[in-house]
Design a protein around this motif. Structure first.
Motif, PDB file in Angstrom:
ATOM      1  N   ALA A 168       0.818  -1.210   0.000  1.00  0.00           N
ATOM      2  CA  ALA A 168       0.000   0.000   0.000  1.00  0.00           C
ATOM      3  C   ALA A 168       0.854   1.264   0.000  1.00  0.00           C
ATOM      4  O   ALA A 168       0.490   2.275  -0.603  1.00  0.00           O
ATOM      5  CB  ALA A 168      -0.938   0.007   1.203  1.00  0.00           C
ATOM      6  N   SER A 169       2.012   1.211   0.657  1.00  0.00           N
ATOM      7  CA  SER A 169       2.842   2.406   0.779  1.00  0.00           C
ATOM      8  C   SER A 169       3.981   2.452  -0.233  1.00  0.00           C
ATOM      9  O   SER A 169       4.457   3.531  -0.571  1.00  0.00           O
ATOM     10  CB  SER A 169       3.425   2.504   2.199  1.00  0.00           C
ATOM     11  N   ASP A 170       4.448   1.299  -0.718  1.00  0.00           N
ATOM     12  CA  ASP A 170       5.574   1.268  -1.662  1.00  0.00           C
ATOM     13  C   ASP A 170       5.412   0.054  -2.569  1.00  0.00           C
ATOM     14  O   ASP A 170       6.020  -0.993  -2.362  1.00  0.00           O
ATOM     15  CB  ASP A 170       6.901   1.207  -0.907  1.00  0.00           C
ATOM     16  N   VAL A 171       4.578   0.204  -3.586  1.00  0.00           N
ATOM     17  CA  VAL A 171       4.220  -0.942  -4.421  1.00  0.00           C
ATOM     18  C   VAL A 171       5.409  -1.453  -5.225  1.00  0.00           C
ATOM     19  O   VAL A 171       5.506  -2.657  -5.500  1.00  0.00           O
ATOM     20  CB  VAL A 171       3.034  -0.588  -5.339  1.00  0.00           C
ATOM     21  N   ASN A 172       6.348  -0.598  -5.608  1.00  0.00           N
ATOM     22  CA  ASN A 172       7.480  -1.064  -6.405  1.00  0.00           C
ATOM     23  C   ASN A 172       8.412  -1.958  -5.596  1.00  0.00           C
ATOM     24  O   ASN A 172       8.890  -2.985  -6.088  1.00  0.00           O
ATOM     25  CB  ASN A 172       8.238   0.132  -6.980  1.00  0.00           C
ATOM     26  N   THR A 173       8.681  -1.588  -4.341  1.00  0.00           N
ATOM     27  CA  THR A 173       9.481  -2.455  -3.490  1.00  0.00           C
ATOM     28  C   THR A 173       8.735  -3.743  -3.192  1.00  0.00           C
ATOM     29  O   THR A 173       9.322  -4.842  -3.209  1.00  0.00           O
ATOM     30  CB  THR A 173       9.835  -1.737  -2.185  1.00  0.00           C
ATOM     31  N   VAL A 309      15.612  -2.485  -9.238  1.00  0.00           N
ATOM     32  CA  VAL A 309      16.731  -2.848  -8.371  1.00  0.00           C
ATOM     33  C   VAL A 309      18.016  -2.165  -8.802  1.00  0.00           C
ATOM     34  O   VAL A 309      18.782  -1.659  -7.974  1.00  0.00           O
ATOM     35  CB  VAL A 309      16.922  -4.383  -8.357  1.00  0.00           C
ATOM     36  N   HIS A 310      18.263  -2.105 -10.106  1.00  0.00           N
ATOM     37  CA  HIS A 310      19.554  -1.629 -10.595  1.00  0.00           C
ATOM     38  C   HIS A 310      19.562  -0.150 -11.004  1.00  0.00           C
ATOM     39  O   HIS A 310      20.636   0.448 -11.063  1.00  0.00           O
ATOM     40  CB  HIS A 310      20.008  -2.477 -11.780  1.00  0.00           C
ATOM     41  N   ALA A 311      18.381   0.407 -11.298  1.00  0.00           N
ATOM     42  CA  ALA A 311      18.369   1.797 -11.764  1.00  0.00           C
ATOM     43  C   ALA A 311      17.310   2.651 -11.079  1.00  0.00           C
ATOM     44  O   ALA A 311      17.186   3.837 -11.396  1.00  0.00           O
ATOM     45  CB  ALA A 311      18.158   1.838 -13.290  1.00  0.00           C
ATOM     46  N   GLY A 312      16.544   2.079 -10.157  1.00  0.00           N
ATOM     47  CA  GLY A 312      15.532   2.853  -9.451  1.00  0.00           C
ATOM     48  C   GLY A 312      14.345   3.259 -10.292  1.00  0.00           C
ATOM     49  O   GLY A 312      13.599   4.174  -9.925  1.00  0.00           O
ATOM     50  N   VAL A 313      14.131   2.592 -11.429  1.00  0.00           N
ATOM     51  CA  VAL A 313      13.021   2.932 -12.321  1.00  0.00           C
ATOM     52  C   VAL A 313      11.739   2.315 -11.778  1.00  0.00           C
ATOM     53  O   VAL A 313      11.661   1.099 -11.572  1.00  0.00           O
ATOM     54  CB  VAL A 313      13.289   2.428 -13.752  1.00  0.00           C
ATOM     55  N   LYS A 314      10.731   3.144 -11.557  1.00  0.00           N
ATOM     56  CA  LYS A 314       9.460   2.670 -10.999  1.00  0.00           C
ATOM     57  C   LYS A 314       8.465   2.418 -12.133  1.00  0.00           C
ATOM     58  O   LYS A 314       8.220   3.300 -12.957  1.00  0.00           O
ATOM     59  CB  LYS A 314       8.888   3.704 -10.023  1.00  0.00           C
ATOM     60  N   SER A 315       7.895   1.233 -12.146  1.00  0.00           N
ATOM     61  CA  SER A 315       6.961   0.878 -13.212  1.00  0.00           C
ATOM     62  C   SER A 315       5.541   0.689 -12.700  1.00  0.00           C
ATOM     63  O   SER A 315       4.635   0.451 -13.506  1.00  0.00           O
ATOM     64  CB  SER A 315       7.422  -0.421 -13.894  1.00  0.00           C
ATOM     65  N   HIS A 316       5.323   0.789 -11.395  1.00  0.00           N
ATOM     66  CA  HIS A 316       4.003   0.520 -10.840  1.00  0.00           C
ATOM     67  C   HIS A 316       3.506   1.693 -10.019  1.00  0.00           C
ATOM     68  O   HIS A 316       4.259   2.316  -9.275  1.00  0.00           O
ATOM     69  CB  HIS A 316       4.034  -0.746  -9.973  1.00  0.00           C
TER      70      HIS A 316
END
Length: 372
Positions: A168-173, A309-316
């Motif tokens: 809910a707070s950090d969907v990418n992680t 993981v490798h570039a911090g790119v968020k897709s969600h």
């Protein structure tokens, strides 16, 4: 920090009209300051307390946005980045409630903070299984697995737990943790090696080989070298484990969406009456049933994990959940990663598949009984 940097650009260049954004935050000390790009107001005598923590003071974060009004998806991303920035500069845990929306009436200063996370609302719905019997059954199956297999399945269950707490707070992680859970199972239970037919970029490479005029032996040697790459082998293992492990019955299930049931009393007080079922969507909206499309989507899923993981790119974000709930992510877009709710169910199904291979063993003959 892309959303925050874009905010600074808008404030510097776009000018009015301005929109106001309000989010709650918690920090070890009350925060209270203004006269800068943010304003934070302490809320006297207000504190939040999660399980396993002490009460933490609540403050309210305000920021203004220039140009076109920021939509809820962009605002959620920006609120999360501001929490990261405040945590970094303070060297303390400052949590911004990015998964809330603010409701208020025109002309009134009173606002209501409502949960808005829709990544996977089924996890907050009423419990529909007999928890006691399921606990005993799964515990017996875990005990019946060989030692290392039990460790792998147990690790996947713990990663599923961490992702469920965090989504809910950090969907990418949380998404990365679900991928890690599937990888944990695949590493122990899947020994397949990659083949060229399953390589998602094979057509592009084959056209390059043709353009270079390579003969079959030369092209074959290069294909073998490419397939030996560690990342490709891990991706192939991930994809094949999911495709081979999901039973056909998986797509007979649905994903349920729950919403808070609120009652407004005549005196203006708002009562929360739990969560109720709002809608149900076919599993195919979240995880495509067509195997070839599923393989492409799983490749995109693994790529999304690697990019984060490798570039911090968020897709969600909230949009990926909305698209799946509406059925707009189940088509032919093979470059689209699976949404969180679909991937979490994939992990859970794969865990049950491995548990199903065990012979259930009896639990210790211990019974805790309530007296009085």
């Amino acid at each position: 920090m892309r959303s925050f940097l874009e905010l600074l650009r808008r404030l510097d260049t776009d000018g009015p009209p301005f929109s106001n954004h309000i989010y709650r935050l918690t920090a070890p000390s009350s925060l209270h300051f203004d006269d800068t790009i943010l304003r934070i107001d302490a809320v006297p005598a207000a504190a939040a307390q999660a399980l396993g923590t002490y009460p933490t003071p609540i403050s309210v974060l305000h920021w203004m946005d220039a140009g076109d009004s920021t939509g809820p998806i962009e605002a959620q991303a920006l609120a999360s980045e501001l929490g990261a920035l405040l945590t970094f500069v303070s060297n303390r845990r400052v949590q911004v409630a990015a998964d809330e929306v603010t409701l208020g009436m025109a002309g009134s200063d009173i606002v209501t903070f409502m949960p808005a996370s829709i990544n996977d609302t089924e996890v907050i719905g009423p419990i529909e299984v007999d928890v006691k019997s399921e606990l005993e059954r799964v515990s017996g199956l875990l005990r019946g697995l060989p030692g290392e297999s039990a460790v792998a399945v147990g690790a996947a269950i713990e990663l599923h737990y961490a992702a469920t707490l965090l989504h809910a707070s950090d969907v990418n992680t949380a998404y990365t943790l679900v991928v890690a859970g599937i990888e944990t199972l695949a590493a122990h239970f899947n020994s397949q090696v990659p083949i060229w037919a399953d390589f998602s970029a094979r057509e592009r490479f084959d056209s390059v080989f043709d353009a270079l005029g390579l003969d079959d032996a030369q092209a074959g040697r290069l294909r073998d070298e490419i397939l030996e790459g560690q990342h490709l082998r891990l991706q192939h293992r991930f994809i094949s484990f999911v495709v081979d492990g999901l039973p056909a019955s998986f797509w007979d299930t649905e994903v349920h969406h729950y919403t808070p049931q609120l009652e407004r009393r005549p005196d203006g007080e708002e009562l929360f009456n739990g969560y109720g079922l709002a809608s149900s969507t076919p599993m195919a909206n979240w995880v495509p049933k067509d195997i070839q499309i599923l393989k492409k989507r799983l490749a995109a899923t693994y790529a999304a994990r690697s990019q984060f993981v490798h570039a911090g790119v968020k897709s969600h974000d909230m949009g990926t959940a909305l698209a799946a709930a509406a059925g707009t992510s189940s088509g032919q877009d093979r470059k689209l990663a699976l949404p969180f709710a679909g991937l979490r169910r994939v992990l859970r199904e794969l865990i049950f598949a491995e548990l199903g291979k065990a012979e259930e063993m009896p639990l210790p003959d211990i019974r805790l009984i309530r007296f009085g």
